[in-house]
Every structure is written in C-alpha cells, then in structure tokens.
Write an enzyme that holds these catalytic residues in place. Structure first.
Site, mmCIF file in Angstrom:
data_model
loop_
_atom_site.group_PDB
_atom_site.id
_atom_site.type_symbol
_atom_site.label_atom_id
_atom_site.label_comp_id
_atom_site.label_asym_id
_atom_site.label_seq_id
_atom_site.Cartn_x
_atom_site.Cartn_y
_atom_site.Cartn_z
ATOM 1 N N GLU A 163 43.658 -20.744 -15.773
ATOM 2 C CA GLU A 163 44.363 -21.155 -17.086
ATOM 3 C C GLU A 163 45.397 -20.387 -17.566
ATOM 4 O O GLU A 163 45.101 -19.132 -17.371
ATOM 5 C CB GLU A 163 43.375 -21.789 -18.101
ATOM 6 C CG GLU A 163 42.668 -23.192 -17.609
ATOM 7 C CD GLU A 163 41.898 -23.785 -18.479
ATOM 8 O OE1 GLU A 163 41.435 -23.049 -19.624
ATOM 9 O OE2 GLU A 163 41.158 -24.871 -18.151
ATOM 10 N N HIS B 137 47.321 -27.447 -28.500
ATOM 11 C CA HIS B 137 47.351 -27.461 -27.328
ATOM 12 C C HIS B 137 48.886 -28.059 -27.054
ATOM 13 O O HIS B 137 49.240 -28.929 -27.401
ATOM 14 C CB HIS B 137 46.428 -28.558 -26.655
ATOM 15 C CG HIS B 137 46.040 -28.312 -25.236
ATOM 16 N ND1 HIS B 137 46.938 -28.735 -24.356
ATOM 17 C CD2 HIS B 137 45.029 -27.805 -24.413
ATOM 18 C CE1 HIS B 137 46.472 -28.222 -23.115
ATOM 19 N NE2 HIS B 137 45.230 -27.900 -23.264
ATOM 20 N N ARG C 295 49.122 -20.032 -25.083
ATOM 21 C CA ARG C 295 49.292 -21.358 -25.647
ATOM 22 C C ARG C 295 50.206 -21.328 -26.787
ATOM 23 O O ARG C 295 50.768 -22.277 -27.082
ATOM 24 C CB ARG C 295 47.844 -21.782 -26.096
ATOM 25 C CG ARG C 295 47.526 -23.076 -25.382
ATOM 26 C CD ARG C 295 46.183 -23.252 -25.706
ATOM 27 N NE ARG C 295 45.435 -23.645 -24.519
ATOM 28 C CZ ARG C 295 44.081 -23.950 -24.615
ATOM 29 N NH1 ARG C 295 43.449 -24.166 -25.475
ATOM 30 N NH2 ARG C 295 43.722 -24.481 -23.353
ATOM 31 N N HIS D 1 44.275 -28.782 -31.780
ATOM 32 C CA HIS D 1 43.247 -28.720 -30.865
ATOM 33 C C HIS D 1 42.087 -27.986 -31.161
ATOM 34 O O HIS D 1 40.867 -28.371 -31.000
ATOM 35 C CB HIS D 1 43.813 -28.018 -29.564
ATOM 36 C CG HIS D 1 42.905 -28.000 -28.354
ATOM 37 N ND1 HIS D 1 42.480 -29.363 -27.712
ATOM 38 C CD2 HIS D 1 42.652 -27.082 -27.464
ATOM 39 C CE1 HIS D 1 41.692 -28.924 -26.594
ATOM 40 N NE2 HIS D 1 41.996 -27.515 -26.305
ATOM 41 N N ARG E 229 42.974 -18.269 -29.603
ATOM 42 C CA ARG E 229 41.977 -18.304 -28.358
ATOM 43 C C ARG E 229 42.388 -18.522 -27.026
ATOM 44 O O ARG E 229 43.340 -19.206 -26.802
ATOM 45 C CB ARG E 229 40.855 -19.556 -28.921
ATOM 46 C CG ARG E 229 39.950 -19.903 -27.700
ATOM 47 C CD ARG E 229 39.457 -20.946 -28.119
ATOM 48 N NE ARG E 229 40.138 -22.019 -28.084
ATOM 49 C CZ ARG E 229 39.906 -22.983 -26.869
ATOM 50 N NH1 ARG E 229 39.547 -22.489 -25.963
ATOM 51 N NH2 ARG E 229 40.942 -23.945 -26.977
HETATM 52 C C1 SIN Z 1 42.251 -27.484 -21.272
HETATM 53 O O1 SIN Z 1 41.653 -28.013 -20.595
HETATM 54 O O2 SIN Z 1 43.381 -27.211 -21.397
HETATM 55 C C2 SIN Z 1 41.487 -27.154 -22.693
HETATM 56 C C3 SIN Z 1 40.694 -25.954 -22.452
HETATM 57 C C4 SIN Z 1 40.580 -25.234 -23.759
HETATM 58 O O3 SIN Z 1 41.044 -25.554 -24.882
HETATM 59 O O4 SIN Z 1 39.950 -24.066 -23.726
#
Ligand code: SIN
Length: 524
Positions: free
Chosen positions: A113, A235, A281, A342, A377
């Site tokens: 990620e 998000h 993010r 989010h 975060r």
């Molecule tokens: C996601 O799956 O993008 C969310 C994961 C997160 O917010 O840590």
C-alpha cells in the site's frame, strides 16, 4: 435502574475492544458494552490489512521509517518503535485466536500500500476486518469471564474520588439498555474506551453509522485531554456515488498497479508526486480534490486495465462483487472514485500504555491518540495499532489494578429524561455533516474554520429523544457527541497555523516546524 459490578468495563466491539477484552479476561471480570449488534464496527469494513514486518527483505527500521515519514514529523518515535517491534507477535496471536490470513504457500501473501517501502500488508483477501471480527468474536464468546452486552449504549462515565486524595478517578458508567429501555449503572475499577472514530461527522465517509465520535466526547466530558483532532484522514478512493456509507476501493488495488486518471485519461498524480498513484494518502486526496475542482467533474477514475483478471478475482473478490453490483465490470472498466472521510488520527490523548489523563480511564484503537500516527496515518497501521496498544493497555491495567480498590459508585442523583421537546436531532446531524464537509475537510482556511466554529457553536445544545424511546435518546445523545467532537476538531485546526500532513489550510500553506512541531493538546 439496575446496578452491576465488575472489574473492567470495555466500550466497543471492534478489534481494539475485543483484543483488550481477551487479554483482560486473563486477570479480571470484564463487561463489554456495544451500542449496536456486536459485529457493527469500523473494523468490520477494513479491507486492507495489518502492516507488519514478515518479508525477508523487510526490517523494523524500514516500517518505522515509513510510519515516521507519513506522520510528517509528529509521530512519537518510541510509540512507533514499539508498534513495529510488537507487530509480528500480535499478528501471530490473531492467528492463535482463529484469524485466517491469506497465504502464498507457507508464507503470508503480503500486499503493498502507499507509503510502504516493502510488501508488508498481512490480509484476508480484501475482507481482512470482517475475518478478524469473526474470529475475535468467537474467541470472546468462549470466555466466561467476558459478559458482552449488545445494544447497550455508554451514556456517561462516572467519577469517584480516590481514597486519601482529592483526585477524580473513573469508577464506572451510566449505560442505556436500549431494547429494554432501562438505565444500568456499572461499577468497576477501570474503563477502556475502544469506540472507534468520527467519520460520520462528514457528508461522505467510508465509516459505518456508529462512528459518531462517542468515545472522544465521553472522555472529554469526563475530563480527559484530547490531541491532534485536526488530522482527519480522507481515503482517496471511495466508490462514487458514495451513498450513506461509501464503498471503499482499497489502496491495495493501487498497490497492485491500478492508476488514478482524470476524465481525459491523464495519470495526473505523476504531476504531484514521484510515487504517482501510490503517493501518501494526504497528497493523493488533495490532488484528486484539486482535479475535481479544476475539471468540474464529480469524480476521477481508477484504471485497473493493467491488472490481470485472475489476480483481481483472487485478491479482491469483495471489490469485484461490490463493483459488479453497481454495474461496473473490473478490471475492464474504470471505477469512479472520490475522497471520503476515513480515519481519525487524533483522539483521547494516551501514554504508550493506553492511559488517558483521567485516572482509571484507558483508550485503544481509533479513539486514542497514542503518538503512532502523527499528522497522517500510514495505510494498514490502524489495525496494527489497535492490537498492539490494546495489549499494552491490558498489561498496564493489570499492574495498575493492584493499587485500586473498588470505590462504591454513588447512585446517580437524577437520570436523563427520555422524553423532551426540542430541535430534531436529525436536522442537527445534517447541519454538522454539511459544515464539516464544506468548511473543515481536505482544504481549509482560517475564514472557513471561523464560519464552521460559529455555526457549530450556534447549534442548540441537544436535549434527548423527542419520541420518548431509548433508541431515540441514544440517537440524540450521539448527535450531541458529534457536535461536540466537530467543535473540538475545529478548535484543534484553528490552533495549527501551518499546513502539515492531513491538515492543509490555504491561509498558511507551508510547514512551520519552528512553532508547530508538536501535538495540539486540549485539556479541560
Ligand atoms: C484500504 O484498504 O485502503 C484501507 C486501509 C487503511 O485505511 O489502512
């Protein structure tokens, strides 16, 4: 009115509350209250996974470094180091409790990620949260020391005075048993809040309807300090249109190669950050917001066409299904996406062992501000933080309880009225969500924050239900919590006269580390 006695009261049945309860059951009697049915928590909707160091090429120092970088200077280094070091052990413990993570042969299948320099996301396909919730609920049900009360709403904490001192200590709570429409007093030696976040304060959110900010409001009302509430994470990729609860398109989809494009097909993130669609993010959400404002389009596209169909089917079955239900065939067709509220990075200020500033009150999970997330975060650090810091809070509480004898809770002198005439809570909730979306979201300014503060201050202090029912009273009280937390977010945002991480204000568009390299703390 009924009165029950226990050692420990836990509020919240997501990953933090359940982990804590399982640990606390080793040394105490536990009552766990949850305001809806037990599975309804933000955990249940987490798609991504748990970030932890398992890959051969990965190291604790790399995970810590990524977390610190994402947090834009405000993470507490020690909190982060404990997080990454204890992470793998906690993941193994989840497996012992019955969680089935996805595997590639003998090893975990590790996802990637944004902001992570290695593959380190331990996941259960794209339904990690619900798999964890399933297993932990089963483990909790098997423990006779834990009494779980569903549809029980934590109304207010109760303070006692520590014997021999004048110090207040949290010694219980007033709880509303919603189906039976009666009040319950819980007398205990310590309380842990694990009530999640406050995404529902915003018009567009990935959060379930329970996320009204209860824990922060209840802790604040009882006298605990809060911190860093200005850092609300959006998000970048929620499915458009968002509806009441936005369907999340996990960042892991971009981790596998999906690209964000505008209507003209341009991968515009490349203009904003070298990592393109996998930039941190806050940067992605701001760039999408700017692109939507520039083009006038209500969404941007997430293009999965470079992803292998089989891979999408096996790795993202839930997203595939969710898109198909809305008539979008992936990976062939692009997904329309928008940013949505989010995650709350701030919360009740705790030390590294979950203790708030009010004796006897602990917090874990999204409701807590442990120092791990700083100003932004890192993806998939939230489930990790929940398990690591819930376990630490349990260890700390076990040691602390030796010095605490139960102090009888004085009976509540008057109970809240269930029937009151007054403003319709639903219209106040709508107003809060509009104000927060318009004036306190991805891009802020001093002027807009001042408008938001005036608006929120002007909303009447809510009474309880107009219909005389316990569920009406619960709803009205939650709206009151939402309004209070919205005010706290604005107050924190007004204190930070710079832009950092998730807090971006046009009035002060740059970082000012000389004055603001510190937490924003509000204490009563
Ligand atoms: C996601 O799956 O993008 C969310 C994961 C997160 O917010 O840590």
């Amino acid at each position: 009115m009924t009165r029950i006695q226990t050692d420990v009261l836990v509020a919240g049945s997501g990953i933090a509350g359940l982990t804590f309860a399982l640990k606390a059951a080793e040394f105490a009697r536990v009552v766990l209250v949850t305001k809806k049915n037990r599975v309804e928590s933000a955990t249940n909707y987490a798609q991504g996974g748990v970030a932890a160091v398992f890959a051969q090429e990965d190291e604790f120092a790399l995970h810590a470094g990524d977390t610190l970088l994402s947090g834009a200077g405000l993470c507490h280094r020690r909190a982060v180091e404990e997080l990454v070091r204890e992470g793998p052990e906690r993941v193994r413990e989840l497996i012992e409790w019955g969680v089935r993570f996805s595997r590639d042969g003998a090893s975990f299948s590790l996802g990637r990620e944004a902001g992570h320099s290695a593959r380190r996301i331990v996941h259960a396909e794209d339904l990690t949260g619900s798999e964890i919730e399933r297993a932990l609920l089963a483990a909790v049900s098997a423990k006779p020391q834990i009494q779980m009360l569903q549809d029980h709403f934590l109304w207010k904490l109760a303070a006692v005075t520590e014997p021999g001192t004048l110090r207040p200590r949290c010694g219980g709570a007033l709880v509303l048993d919603v189906p039976d429409q009666r009040w319950m007093e819980v007398e205990c030696r310590a309380v842990l809040l694990a009530t999640g976040g406050c995404g529902r304060l915003y018009r567009h959110t990935t959060n379930p309807e329970i996320a009204m900010g209860d824990g922060v409001a209840i802790g604040w009302e009882a006298g605990a300090a809060v911190a860093n509430l200005e850092f609300v994470q959006f998000h970048p990729t929620a499915l458009y249109p968002t509806g009441d609860q936005a369907f999340l398109i996990s960042e892991a989809v971009r981790g596998e190669g999906a690209v964000i494009r505008n209507r003209g097909g341009e991968p515009f993130m490349e203009r904003h950050h070298p990592a393109g669609s996998l930039a941190p993010r806050d940067i992605v959400a701001r760039a999408i917001d700017a692109e939507m404002k520039r083009s006038g389009e209500p969404y941007v596209h997430l293009d999965l066409s470079d992803l292998d169909t089989e891979r999408v089917r096996s790795r993202f079955p839930n997203i595939l299904r969710g898109c198909a239900e809305r008539g979008i065939r992936i990976p062939e067709e692009p997904i329309p996406v928008v940013p949505a509220a989010h995650y709350q990075c701030g919360g009740l200020l705790t030390d590294w062992d979950g203790r708030t500033s009010l004796a006897g009150l602990y917090a874990a999970g999204e409701v807590a501000c442990t120092g791990v997330h700083g100003a932004n975060r890192l993806a998939s650090n939230s489930l990790l933080e929940a398990v690591v810091y819930a376990e630490r809070a349990a260890r700390r509480m076990e040691a602390d309880l030796h010095a605490v004898s139960g102090v009888p809770l004085p009976s509540a002198r008057s109970l809240p009225e269930l029937r009151t005439e007054g403003e319709d809570p639903a219209s106040i909730e709508e107003r809060v969500r509009d104000v927060m979306w318009e004036d306190v979201s991805i891009v802020r300014s001093e002027e807009r924050l001042a408008i938001a503060r005036r608006e929120l201050d002007g909303l009447v202090k809510l009474p309880v239900a107009r219909d005389g029912t316990a569920s009406g009273a619960m709803y009205a009280r939650q709206v009151e919590f939402a309004r209070e937390v919205a005010r706290l977010i604005v107050r924190c945002a007004q204190r930070r006269r710079e832009s950092r991480g998730l807090h971006f204000t046009e009035t002060y568009p740059h970082r000012d580390s000389e004055r603001y390299l510190r937490d924003t703390v509000l204490a009563r």
